[in-house]
Design a protein around this motif. Structure first.
Motif, PDB file in Angstrom:
ATOM      1  N   ASP A 177       0.829  -1.203   0.000  1.00  0.00           N
ATOM      2  CA  ASP A 177       0.000   0.000   0.000  1.00  0.00           C
ATOM      3  C   ASP A 177       0.865   1.255   0.000  1.00  0.00           C
ATOM      4  O   ASP A 177       2.107   1.189   0.008  1.00  0.00           O
ATOM      5  CB  ASP A 177      -1.009  -0.011   1.155  1.00  0.00           C
ATOM      6  CG  ASP A 177      -0.375   0.186   2.528  1.00  0.00           C
ATOM      7  OD1 ASP A 177       0.790   0.595   2.624  1.00  0.00           O
ATOM      8  OD2 ASP A 177      -1.084  -0.068   3.528  1.00  0.00           O
ATOM      9  N   ALA A 178       0.206   2.413   0.001  1.00  0.00           N
ATOM     10  CA  ALA A 178       0.923   3.685  -0.148  1.00  0.00           C
ATOM     11  C   ALA A 178       1.791   4.018   1.052  1.00  0.00           C
ATOM     12  O   ALA A 178       2.671   4.874   0.963  1.00  0.00           O
ATOM     13  CB  ALA A 178      -0.082   4.814  -0.398  1.00  0.00           C
ATOM     14  N   ALA A 210       7.684  -0.223  -2.214  1.00  0.00           N
ATOM     15  CA  ALA A 210       6.633  -0.337  -3.221  1.00  0.00           C
ATOM     16  C   ALA A 210       6.771  -1.663  -3.944  1.00  0.00           C
ATOM     17  O   ALA A 210       7.823  -2.320  -3.881  1.00  0.00           O
ATOM     18  CB  ALA A 210       6.698   0.825  -4.219  1.00  0.00           C
ATOM     19  N   ASP A 214       5.693  -1.499  -9.849  1.00  0.00           N
ATOM     20  CA  ASP A 214       5.431  -0.071  -9.664  1.00  0.00           C
ATOM     21  C   ASP A 214       6.740   0.704  -9.563  1.00  0.00           C
ATOM     22  O   ASP A 214       6.866   1.824 -10.074  1.00  0.00           O
ATOM     23  CB  ASP A 214       4.614   0.158  -8.388  1.00  0.00           C
ATOM     24  CG  ASP A 214       3.156  -0.241  -8.542  1.00  0.00           C
ATOM     25  OD1 ASP A 214       2.713  -0.444  -9.684  1.00  0.00           O
ATOM     26  OD2 ASP A 214       2.468  -0.370  -7.518  1.00  0.00           O
ATOM     27  N   ARG A 252      -2.824   2.509  -8.355  1.00  0.00           N
ATOM     28  CA  ARG A 252      -2.710   1.359  -7.462  1.00  0.00           C
ATOM     29  C   ARG A 252      -3.950   0.463  -7.513  1.00  0.00           C
ATOM     30  O   ARG A 252      -3.842  -0.743  -7.313  1.00  0.00           O
ATOM     31  CB  ARG A 252      -2.494   1.833  -6.017  1.00  0.00           C
ATOM     32  CG  ARG A 252      -1.198   2.613  -5.829  1.00  0.00           C
ATOM     33  CD  ARG A 252      -1.038   3.032  -4.377  1.00  0.00           C
ATOM     34  NE  ARG A 252       0.126   3.896  -4.179  1.00  0.00           N
ATOM     35  CZ  ARG A 252       1.352   3.466  -3.974  1.00  0.00           C
ATOM     36  NH1 ARG A 252       1.601   2.180  -3.947  1.00  0.00           N
ATOM     37  NH2 ARG A 252       2.355   4.314  -3.808  1.00  0.00           N
ATOM     38  N   LEU A 256      -5.370  -2.397  -4.450  1.00  0.00           N
ATOM     39  CA  LEU A 256      -3.913  -2.220  -4.501  1.00  0.00           C
ATOM     40  C   LEU A 256      -3.265  -3.195  -5.474  1.00  0.00           C
ATOM     41  O   LEU A 256      -2.060  -3.458  -5.391  1.00  0.00           O
ATOM     42  CB  LEU A 256      -3.277  -2.378  -3.107  1.00  0.00           C
ATOM     43  CG  LEU A 256      -3.843  -1.479  -2.019  1.00  0.00           C
ATOM     44  CD1 LEU A 256      -3.239  -1.858  -0.665  1.00  0.00           C
ATOM     45  CD2 LEU A 256      -3.553  -0.018  -2.329  1.00  0.00           C
TER      46      LEU A 256
END
Length: 390
Positions: A177-178, A210, A214, A252, A256
């Motif tokens: 996740d972020a 990440a 990505d 995302r 995600l």
């Protein structure tokens, strides 16, 4: 006295405009955040455009000269930028003092876990140049053991860096996740592991994590020449994944899992996949499967098999390209397998399947950055997380 170095200027169509390379924030910038935002804008322009004067910074960013001077003063104090001398003669008026990013004097520790059980750990400067690199074997390490080994690798990287380390970036297989929490990584036995937070506390520097695909996309965006309007990086390694950037945003998805194309079923009667199903895209284009398919074939039959794999890959990519109106698809992975008949067939399939429109056709090409893409993307994660630009 050592003269600080800065990234060389990058070509751009319109002189002295605010750089469009930075990933766009998803939330509105609040008044209380304005100074930090302006600082990031100045740093981003220095990173992408090279040394400039304070007046040029003001014109490019739209900030007042007073604001720019204050920001540059703070950056000088922090050691992130340096005055590089007067601009060479050629303009009317008093020569301007040039300001540049001290890219070579600040380092990032980057970790690439894309090709497990090999873990690549490198020290890079802010311009993405690899200063040193080591490879560690993490065979059999999972869960807490994998986390502890990763901490040790990062710690050793920080200790061996010749310059100040401003942060650590990690590209890992799995869903992340972020915040840098690994939601799930089957290959490392991680589930809901707050990896960035734990390693930040343990190492005393900011750690940014990440998904590896990505991260590869972020590398092409920051250090390559990928189109900020819309592109997809397809990372072919042990598995197949993709990273998407659309209108300056890293996509995302609500689970995600945007870009998780490796387990799309391409041939229901195909080879068994490690996920338990048959004929996933991974079983057609991942190197382990391709090598088996190509073993013992004549050169002509090898080309035919690679073209078949390329057409199947293109058939998966085309709907994504059409739905999102992507400008390009970038493949990263072993060039000896991907760059040639496979790439050509994937490009043909995408371009002939998508509806023709005005302008150039969507491009399918190999990654510009090659094998260092995830490492450089990990460095870009630190630029974004620590300084607010990429």
């Amino acid at each position: 006295m050592t003269v600080p170095t800065a990234p060389g200027p990058r070509p751009h169509p319109t002189p002295w405009r605010t750089s469009t390379r930075a990933l766009r924030p998803r939330a509105k910038v609040l008044p209380s955040q304005a100074r930090a935002h302006n600082r990031s804008v100045v740093l981003g322009l220095l990173f992408h455009e090279g040394p400039v004067s304070r007046a040029d910074l003001a014109r490019a960013t739209g900030l007042t000269r007073v604001t720019v001077s204050e920001i540059v003063g703070d950056l000088l104090t922090d050691g992130l930028v340096a005055e590089l001398g007067l601009r060479p003669e050629g303009r009317v008026g008093k020569p301007a003092m040039m300001v540049g990013l001290r890219a070579a004097e600040h380092h990032v520790v980057a970790v690439d876990l894309q090709r497990l059980p090999a873990a690549r750990v490198a020290v890079l400067d802010l311009s993405g140049t690899v200063v040193s690199e080591t490879t560690a074997d993490v065979t059999g390490l999972r869960g807490e053991d994998a986390t502890a080994a990763l901490e040790d690798l990062c710690r050793a990287g920080i200790a061996g860096a010749p310059q100040r380390v401003v942060g650590v970036g990690i590209g890992t297989p799995g869903i992340v996740d972020a915040t840098g929490r690994v939601v799930e990584s089957a290959r490392l036995g991680w589930r809901s592991v707050p990896l960035a937070e734990r390693l930040s506390h343990a190492l005393g520097v900011g750690v940014h994590v990440a998904n590896d695909a990505d991260t590869a996309a972020l590398a092409e965006f920051t250090y390559g020449e990928a189109s900020p309007s819309g592109f997809m990086v397809v990372a072919v390694g042990q598995g197949v994944g993709a990273g998407l950037v659309l209108d300056g945003h890293l996509v995302r998805g609500h689970r995600l899992a945007a870009g998780e194309i490796g387990h799309l079923t391409v041939d229901p009667r195909g080879e068994p996949c490690e996920c338990g199903r048959r004929g996933c895209l991974e079983t057609i284009v991942a190197p382990a499967y391709l090598d088996r398919t190509l073993a013992g074939r004549t050169p002509a039959r090898r080309r035919s098999a690679l073209r078949d794999a390329g057409h199947r890959l293109g058939a998966v990519l085309a709907p994504v390209v059409a739905a999102l109106d992507l400008e390009e698809v970038i493949l990263t992975g072993p060039a000896e397998l991907l760059d040639g008949p496979l790439l050509e067939a994937a490009r043909e399939t995408v371009q002939t399947t998508c509806l023709p429109t005005e302008g150039t056709a969507p491009q399918v090409r190999m990654a510009q950055l090659g094998a260092n893409g995830v490492l450089q993307g990990a460095a870009a994660l630190v630029l974004s997380g620590e300084f607010g630009f990429s």
